[in-house]
Design a protein around this motif. Structure first.
Motif, mmCIF file in Angstrom:
data_model
loop_
_atom_site.group_PDB
_atom_site.id
_atom_site.type_symbol
_atom_site.label_atom_id
_atom_site.label_comp_id
_atom_site.label_asym_id
_atom_site.label_seq_id
_atom_site.Cartn_x
_atom_site.Cartn_y
_atom_site.Cartn_z
ATOM 1 N N LEU A 1 5.087 0.692 9.818
ATOM 2 C CA LEU A 1 4.617 0.190 8.409
ATOM 3 C C LEU A 1 5.373 0.028 7.248
ATOM 4 N N ALA A 2 6.509 0.620 7.045
ATOM 5 C CA ALA A 2 7.509 -0.023 6.082
ATOM 6 C C ALA A 2 7.972 -1.478 6.090
ATOM 7 N N ALA A 3 8.282 -1.999 7.619
ATOM 8 C CA ALA A 3 8.542 -3.185 7.872
ATOM 9 C C ALA A 3 7.448 -3.918 7.315
ATOM 10 N N ARG A 4 6.031 -3.700 7.295
ATOM 11 C CA ARG A 4 4.929 -4.352 6.973
ATOM 12 C C ARG A 4 4.714 -4.454 5.332
ATOM 13 N N GLY A 5 5.699 -3.712 4.801
ATOM 14 C CA GLY A 5 5.644 -3.785 3.293
ATOM 15 C C GLY A 5 5.101 -2.541 2.632
ATOM 16 N N HIS A 6 4.703 -1.482 3.359
ATOM 17 C CA HIS A 6 3.929 -0.339 2.801
ATOM 18 C C HIS A 6 5.012 0.603 2.310
ATOM 19 N N ARG A 7 4.747 1.566 1.650
ATOM 20 C CA ARG A 7 5.484 2.638 1.022
ATOM 21 C C ARG A 7 4.801 3.812 1.610
ATOM 22 N N ILE A 8 5.771 4.865 2.382
ATOM 23 C CA ILE A 8 5.372 6.143 2.967
ATOM 24 C C ILE A 8 6.045 7.099 2.017
ATOM 25 N N MET B 1 0.856 -1.243 0.096
ATOM 26 C CA MET B 1 -0.303 -0.314 -0.072
ATOM 27 C C MET B 1 0.911 1.257 0.006
ATOM 28 N N LYS B 2 0.550 2.092 -0.880
ATOM 29 C CA LYS B 2 1.256 3.424 -0.813
ATOM 30 C C LYS B 2 0.357 4.588 -0.049
ATOM 31 N N LEU B 3 1.027 5.136 0.885
ATOM 32 C CA LEU B 3 0.333 6.124 1.562
ATOM 33 C C LEU B 3 1.085 7.390 1.472
ATOM 34 N N VAL B 4 0.367 8.553 1.196
ATOM 35 C CA VAL B 4 1.161 9.765 0.801
ATOM 36 C C VAL B 4 0.532 10.777 2.171
ATOM 37 N N PHE B 5 1.651 11.254 2.829
ATOM 38 C CA PHE B 5 1.221 12.338 4.047
ATOM 39 C C PHE B 5 1.664 13.799 3.666
ATOM 40 N N PHE B 6 0.798 14.684 4.304
ATOM 41 C CA PHE B 6 1.029 15.962 4.227
ATOM 42 C C PHE B 6 0.955 16.365 5.844
ATOM 43 N N GLY B 7 2.187 16.772 6.273
ATOM 44 C CA GLY B 7 2.217 16.870 7.598
ATOM 45 C C GLY B 7 3.190 18.224 8.244
ATOM 46 N N LEU B 8 3.356 18.258 9.609
ATOM 47 C CA LEU B 8 4.197 18.984 10.046
ATOM 48 C C LEU B 8 5.561 18.898 9.832
ATOM 49 N N THR B 9 6.231 17.899 10.395
ATOM 50 C CA THR B 9 7.454 17.342 10.298
ATOM 51 C C THR B 9 7.866 16.192 10.615
ATOM 52 N N ILE B 10 8.867 15.115 10.019
ATOM 53 C CA ILE B 10 9.495 14.258 10.621
ATOM 54 C C ILE B 10 11.059 14.271 10.709
ATOM 55 N N SER B 11 11.324 15.370 9.869
ATOM 56 C CA SER B 11 12.936 15.429 9.880
ATOM 57 C C SER B 11 13.636 16.291 11.139
ATOM 58 N N SER B 12 12.858 16.953 11.794
ATOM 59 C CA SER B 12 13.062 17.660 13.030
ATOM 60 C C SER B 12 12.449 17.055 14.458
ATOM 61 N N SER B 13 12.799 16.831 15.424
ATOM 62 C CA SER B 13 12.067 16.448 16.855
ATOM 63 C C SER B 13 11.934 17.645 17.500
ATOM 64 N N TRP B 14 12.453 18.920 17.041
ATOM 65 C CA TRP B 14 12.537 20.029 17.955
ATOM 66 C C TRP B 14 11.281 20.628 18.384
ATOM 67 N N GLY B 15 10.832 20.719 19.376
ATOM 68 C CA GLY B 15 9.761 21.587 19.927
ATOM 69 C C GLY B 15 8.306 20.812 19.447
ATOM 70 N N ASN B 16 8.346 19.487 18.879
ATOM 71 C CA ASN B 16 7.026 19.052 18.776
ATOM 72 C C ASN B 16 7.044 17.530 18.845
ATOM 73 N N GLY B 17 5.977 16.614 19.304
ATOM 74 C CA GLY B 17 5.836 15.531 19.529
ATOM 75 C C GLY B 17 5.575 14.561 18.176
ATOM 76 N N HIS B 18 5.091 15.279 17.003
ATOM 77 C CA HIS B 18 4.931 14.841 15.876
ATOM 78 C C HIS B 18 5.755 13.915 15.317
ATOM 79 N N ALA B 19 7.152 14.412 15.315
ATOM 80 C CA ALA B 19 8.316 13.612 14.367
ATOM 81 C C ALA B 19 8.552 12.233 15.091
ATOM 82 N N THR B 20 8.699 12.116 16.381
ATOM 83 C CA THR B 20 9.016 10.929 16.881
ATOM 84 C C THR B 20 7.884 9.825 16.742
ATOM 85 N N LEU B 21 6.625 10.306 16.823
ATOM 86 C CA LEU B 21 5.588 9.507 16.924
ATOM 87 C C LEU B 21 5.402 9.080 15.363
#
Length: 371
Positions: A29-36, A1-21
């Motif tokens: 998901l990638a380990a289960r064969g999906h493409r992100i 399955m291919k999933l396309v995300f539009f979000g805040l950030t995954i490149s930096s964990s500074w000042g946000n909890g989104h990246a780590t999560l």
């Protein structure tokens, strides 16, 4: 399955909890064969604190302006199975319009900040990720918060179908580790500064430090104001990247979790820090909110505090008792709250969503899902 995300950030964990999560979820998901595929606006404060360049199975698109990437985004969505817009996406409204116009199997909104979103809109604030059509253009809305938040997303924002997808932890990153002298304390707290945490932080941390001047207290996180009420026995680390979380947590026998005000009021809102600290094998003390016992058993897997006295009492518990709570919390986390658990859960949610029965309603003049 291919999933396309539009979000805040995954490149930096500074000042946000989104990246780590999201990193943990995408890895699972990638380990289960999906493409992100993830689209992130390249802003100076994240660029200056970038702690991820690439991740297997994840294609990261950094862009400066939406117009520079819209053609690429349109191509990526064209052959995607799922398109997702997340809360705090700086171009969320434009991304929603792009997703709504696309011929994609499933259009999803993931609110990682549901109570904050709802409260901001109630106060008349304009958000970069909620437009005039609210959530009407999405087939499915995922919420980081459960409970009453799910109903509010439907009633206030017109969400068709809402399902909770709670936080999680990557145990490859968060696990028992050796302590570091620079992080050592009797009580630690890791969290970005937020004004709506300050009352609880004062009661459960700062006042405790005042009453226990011979104890050492440690705060880690960004965005703390210059007038924060520091005390002589409170030490501060401005930014603790995910790679150092384990050492930070494991350098104290007890760590504090404080939930943002809007989230605590709605309940069913486990922060990522809860699962991260638990996976590191550290006893957690948390503020109290409805639904906490859904994730950890109070008194057994987590300590609940509502006053300065509660925290002082917890700090006086025998080391063996704190170790028992820590081990029970870790076992619960590894059994129920890892990124692998959430990835499998998300697979089921998306599969179910692809088979939703759809009907036309006269009241909304739009396609809605019967639930």
């Amino acid at each position: 399955m291919k999933l396309v995300f539009f979000g805040l950030t995954i490149s930096s964990s500074w000042g946000n909890g989104h990246a780590t999560l999201l990193r943990g979820l995408f890895k699972a998901l990638a380990a289960r064969g999906h493409r992100i595929v993830f689209f992130e606006r390249d802003v100076p404060y994240y660029a200056a604190h970038r702690d991820l360049i690439e991740s297997p199975g994840v294609e990261l698109h950094l862009y400066h302006e939406w117009r520079d990437v819209v053609a690429i985004a349109r191509r990526e969505i064209a052959d995607a199975d799922v398109a997702v817009v997340t809360s705090y996406c700086p171009d969320g409204i434009a991304a929603t319009e792009l997703v709504a116009a696309a011929n994609v199997n499933l259009k999803v909104f993931y609110d990682l900040d549901t109570p904050v979103t709802l409260e901001a809109l109630q106060h008349g604030e304009q958000l970069t990720y909620i437009g005039p059509r609210k959530l009407l253009d999405f087939d499915l809305v995922l919420s980081y918060t459960g409970g009453a938040a799910l109903t509010s997303l439907q009633e206030q924002l017109g969400a068709r179908h809402v399902v909770p997808l709670f936080g999680s932890v990557d145990p490859d990153i968060h696990h028992p580790a050796c302590s570091l002298s620079g992080y050592q304390a009797d009580l630690s707290y890791l969290g970005t500064y937020a004004a709506d945490r300050q009352v609880a932080l004062d009661e459960l941390f700062i006042q405790v430090a005042r009453w226990l001047p011979k104890k050492r207290f440690m705060v880690g996180g960004s965005k703390y104001p210059i007038d924060f009420p520091w005390r002589r026995n409170i030490w501060y680390v401005q930014h603790v990247p995910p790679s150092a979380h384990a050492a930070f947590f494991c350098s104290s026998p007890l760590t504090l979790n404080i939930t943002r005000g809007a989230m605590a009021r709605m309940g069913y809102c486990p922060s990522g820090r809860l699962f991260e600290a638990a996976a590191c094998g550290v006893a957690i003390m948390s503020d109290e909110w409805e639904g906490l016992d859904t994730f950890f058993e109070p008194g057994s897997e987590i300590i609940v505090a509502s006053s300065t006295a509660d925290v002082i009492a917890a700090m006086q518990l025998p080391p063996k008792e704190l170790a028992r709570v820590a081990e029970a919390g870790r076992e619960r986390t590894l059994a129920s709250h890892t990124a692998a658990h959430r990835a499998a859960e998300l697979e089921r949610i998306l599969d179910d969503a692809l088979h939703f029965p759809v009907v036309e309603t006269l009241s909304h003049k739009q396609m809605v899902v019967e639930v």
